[in-house]
Design an enzyme around this catalytic site. Structure first.
Site, PDB file in Angstrom:
ATOM      1  N   TYR A  90     -73.379 -10.312  12.766  1.00 18.07           N
ATOM      2  CA  TYR A  90     -73.302 -11.494  11.912  1.00 18.07           C
ATOM      3  C   TYR A  90     -73.897 -12.683  12.652  1.00 18.07           C
ATOM      4  O   TYR A  90     -73.573 -12.916  13.816  1.00 18.07           O
ATOM      5  CB  TYR A  90     -71.835 -11.788  11.561  1.00 18.07           C
ATOM      6  CG  TYR A  90     -71.636 -12.983  10.653  1.00 18.07           C
ATOM      7  CD1 TYR A  90     -72.105 -12.962   9.342  1.00 18.07           C
ATOM      8  CD2 TYR A  90     -70.977 -14.128  11.107  1.00 18.07           C
ATOM      9  CE1 TYR A  90     -71.914 -14.061   8.498  1.00 18.07           C
ATOM     10  CE2 TYR A  90     -70.773 -15.220  10.271  1.00 18.07           C
ATOM     11  CZ  TYR A  90     -71.245 -15.185   8.971  1.00 18.07           C
ATOM     12  OH  TYR A  90     -71.048 -16.258   8.142  1.00 18.07           O
ATOM     13  N   ASP A  93     -77.289 -14.284  20.252  1.00 19.04           N
ATOM     14  CA  ASP A  93     -76.340 -15.075  19.480  1.00 19.04           C
ATOM     15  C   ASP A  93     -75.018 -15.040  20.244  1.00 19.04           C
ATOM     16  O   ASP A  93     -74.252 -14.085  20.147  1.00 19.04           O
ATOM     17  CB  ASP A  93     -76.192 -14.485  18.075  1.00 19.04           C
ATOM     18  CG  ASP A  93     -75.117 -15.188  17.263  1.00 19.04           C
ATOM     19  OD1 ASP A  93     -74.434 -16.076  17.819  1.00 19.04           O
ATOM     20  OD2 ASP A  93     -74.949 -14.854  16.076  1.00 19.04           O
ATOM     21  N   LYS A 143     -68.482 -22.150  18.018  1.00 22.01           N
ATOM     22  CA  LYS A 143     -67.092 -21.840  18.375  1.00 22.01           C
ATOM     23  C   LYS A 143     -66.624 -22.579  19.648  1.00 22.01           C
ATOM     24  O   LYS A 143     -66.420 -23.777  19.581  1.00 22.01           O
ATOM     25  CB  LYS A 143     -66.893 -20.327  18.408  1.00 22.01           C
ATOM     26  CG  LYS A 143     -67.215 -19.753  17.002  1.00 22.01           C
ATOM     27  CD  LYS A 143     -66.825 -18.333  16.740  1.00 22.01           C
ATOM     28  CE  LYS A 143     -66.986 -18.050  15.247  1.00 22.01           C
ATOM     29  NZ  LYS A 143     -67.864 -16.984  14.885  1.00 22.01           N
TER      30      LYS A 143
HETATM   31  C1  LIG Z   1     -69.009 -17.174  13.780  1.00 19.48           C
HETATM   32  C2  LIG Z   1     -70.349 -16.658  14.083  1.00 19.48           C
HETATM   33  C3  LIG Z   1     -71.506 -17.251  13.580  1.00 19.48           C
HETATM   34  C4  LIG Z   1     -71.472 -18.341  12.546  1.00 19.48           C
HETATM   35  O1  LIG Z   1     -70.893 -19.505  13.026  1.00 19.48           O
HETATM   36  P1  LIG Z   1     -70.315 -20.562  11.944  1.00 19.48           P
HETATM   37  O2  LIG Z   1     -69.866 -21.708  12.793  1.00 19.48           O
HETATM   38  O3  LIG Z   1     -69.207 -19.859  11.232  1.00 19.48           O
HETATM   39  O4  LIG Z   1     -71.418 -20.932  11.037  1.00 19.48           O
HETATM   40  C5  LIG Z   1     -72.725 -16.795  14.017  1.00 19.48           C
HETATM   41  N1  LIG Z   1     -72.809 -15.801  14.911  1.00 19.48           N
HETATM   42  C6  LIG Z   1     -71.719 -15.193  15.421  1.00 19.48           C
HETATM   43  C7  LIG Z   1     -71.871 -14.114  16.427  1.00 19.48           C
HETATM   44  C8  LIG Z   1     -70.458 -15.594  15.011  1.00 19.48           C
HETATM   45  O5  LIG Z   1     -69.386 -14.963  15.484  1.00 19.48           O
END
Ligand SMILES: *Cc1c(COP(=O)(O)O)cnc(C)c1O
Length: 428
Positions: A144, A239, A267
């Site tokens: 994701y 990511d 985060k």
């Molecule tokens: C949570 C998450 C996102 C998206 O971040 P948001 O602040 O919810 O837009 C992207 N990549 C990873 C790996 C994530 O865990």
């Protein structure tokens, strides 16, 4: 436990907000039942609207690595708020947090702050496309990277949970530029690269996947991607929205000793306020406006409250690097404890763990990618989730999510949790 007020609040919320929530996974669709409305939280504990106390294993899905309402972070926000909450002009604190983040993370020279992980990943890909002059990207099934169009192709957790991996609203034109590979399958990635020679701008990956449970890269997998990128003029995007400032001071790049070309954060970097960021070496970051041609902007980017929270959080982690070891020890302790009680129960399960990320899968196969993660028995997970909730332990309400430990958790909280697993496992 009684959830009378939560239930009433959920009914009201559904009248005005689609599904009653502002992010789908919160609605409990994957586990059934109704969501718990939280009133406040402190340290490792959530207190809901009915006065129930819950031990928290999601930590706002990762950001609150030191627990809720951590004082240095709260104080930094209060102090800033009194001096104005947004200016749309440069402020000194943006440079302060940029400098600190760059000093903590290997291999980055410049960083740009945005408002979410979604924005960070979306912008990282645009930058990679602008820099390489190529259009296609490779992403992995079950990973994701936020909810922007290019990524909603087998996107893990939320999307998988609802059985709609390809969301309506994403155009064919966009989807065709996202090539899908299997996690931990280097041969598969090589084939895709070969079939699309000189067309791929970037490979984007969660260096530890956290959106199909917690999935650890096989030895050599990330190294193989690095080599493949180098040989083919492709940028490697890590990511690290989940792993950044969580798996180590310098995130997965440091832990695995592999350099990515662009790194996306979110985060933890915001300390619980809406922050994302992306970073890279100088020559790549200088492709970004206003220095370079790739456009990216934000009215609230670098917002003073968000920067104050993020700076306080990063300072805590930077000044107390033993936090990462403490968290890993606590997570290992939880793993061992759950192993003991689950193996005694005779249920099929497998536990994945790295650092402060852990997930329990009710399956008899090793979970190494999306396919194996999907073999988990979801009916078991639903019962497990609700059983744990009834015992006062709040787990992610989906089998496709990693649990996140926070350092406010005590060993007695973890013992309590293991004991709850023991009780719940009896009734599975
Ligand atoms: C949570 C998450 C996102 C998206 O971040 P948001 O602040 O919810 O837009 C992207 N990549 C990873 C790996 C994530 O865990």
């Amino acid at each position: 436990m009684i959830y009378k007020r939560s239930s009433a609040l959920f009914a009201q919320a559904q009248q005005y907000i689609p599904g009653g929530v502002n992010s789908p996974v919160r609605a409990f669709n994957a586990v059934g039942g109704e969501p718990v409305f939280v009133k406040e939280a402190k340290g490792a504990y959530l207190f809901d609207e009915d006065g129930n106390k819950l031990i928290d294993y999601i930590a706002s899905w990762g950001p609150l690595i030191l627990g809720h309402a951590h004082e240095p972070v709260v104080n930094a926000v209060i102090e800033k708020a009194e001096k104005g909450t947004s200016f749309g002009m440069p402020t000194a604190i943006e440079t302060e947090i940029a400098k600190l983040a760059i000093s903590m993370v290997p291999n980055i020279d410049k960083i740009r702050f945005v408002n979410s992980g979604t924005e960070a990943c979306m912008s990282a890909v645009r930058l990679a496309r602008g820099y390489t002059g190529r259009e296609k990207i490779i992403k992995f099934a079950g990973c994701y990277h936020g909810h922007s169009d290019s990524f909603l192709i087998q996107a893990g957790s939320g999307a998988v949970t609802f059985g709609s991996p390809n969301s309506p609203g994403v155009t064919q034109g966009t989807a065709k530029d996202t090539l899908l590979a299997e996690y931990n399958n280097l041969e598969n990635v090589k084939e895709i690269v070969l079939a699309n020679k000189n067309e791929i701008a970037a490979i984007i990956i969660e260096p530890v996947a956290g959106n199909m449970g917690c999935i650890i890269p096989n030895p050599g997998f990330l190294e193989g991607l690095r080599k493949l990128c180098d040989e083919n003029g492709i940028l490697l995007i890590f990511d690290e929205v989940m792993t950044g400032f969580r798996l180590a001071r310098g995130g997965a790049q440091e832990l695995f000793n592999i350099n990515a070309d662009i790194v996306a954060f979110g985060k933890v970097i915001g300390g619980g306020l809406p922050v994302g960021a992306f970073a890279a070496r100088e020559e790549i970051m200088n492709y970004l406006a206003p220095v370079g041609p790739v456009y990216q902007a934000g009215t609230l980017s670098g917002n003073p409250l968000a920067m104050a929270a993020g700076l306080a959080m990063l300072n805590e982690l930077n000044n107390n690097p033993q936090i990462f070891n403490e968290l890993a020890d606590k997570t290992a302790y939880l793993h061992e404890g759950m192993d003991k009680v689950l193996s005694a129960s005779g249920i099929d399960y497998t536990i994945n763990r790295i650092g402060s990320m852990i997930s329990v899968h009710f399956t008899n196969v090793q979970v190494t990618d999306f396919k194996t993660s999907a073999t988990g028995n979801n009916e078991f997970f639903k019962k497990f989730f609700h059983g744990m909730l009834a015992e006062g332990v709040y787990l992610p309400p989906s089998a496709f999510e990693s649990w996140f430990l926070n350092n406010a958790l005590s060993y007695s909280d973890i013992d309590f949790t293991i004991n709850a697993v023991k009780k719940v496992a009896k009734n599975l």
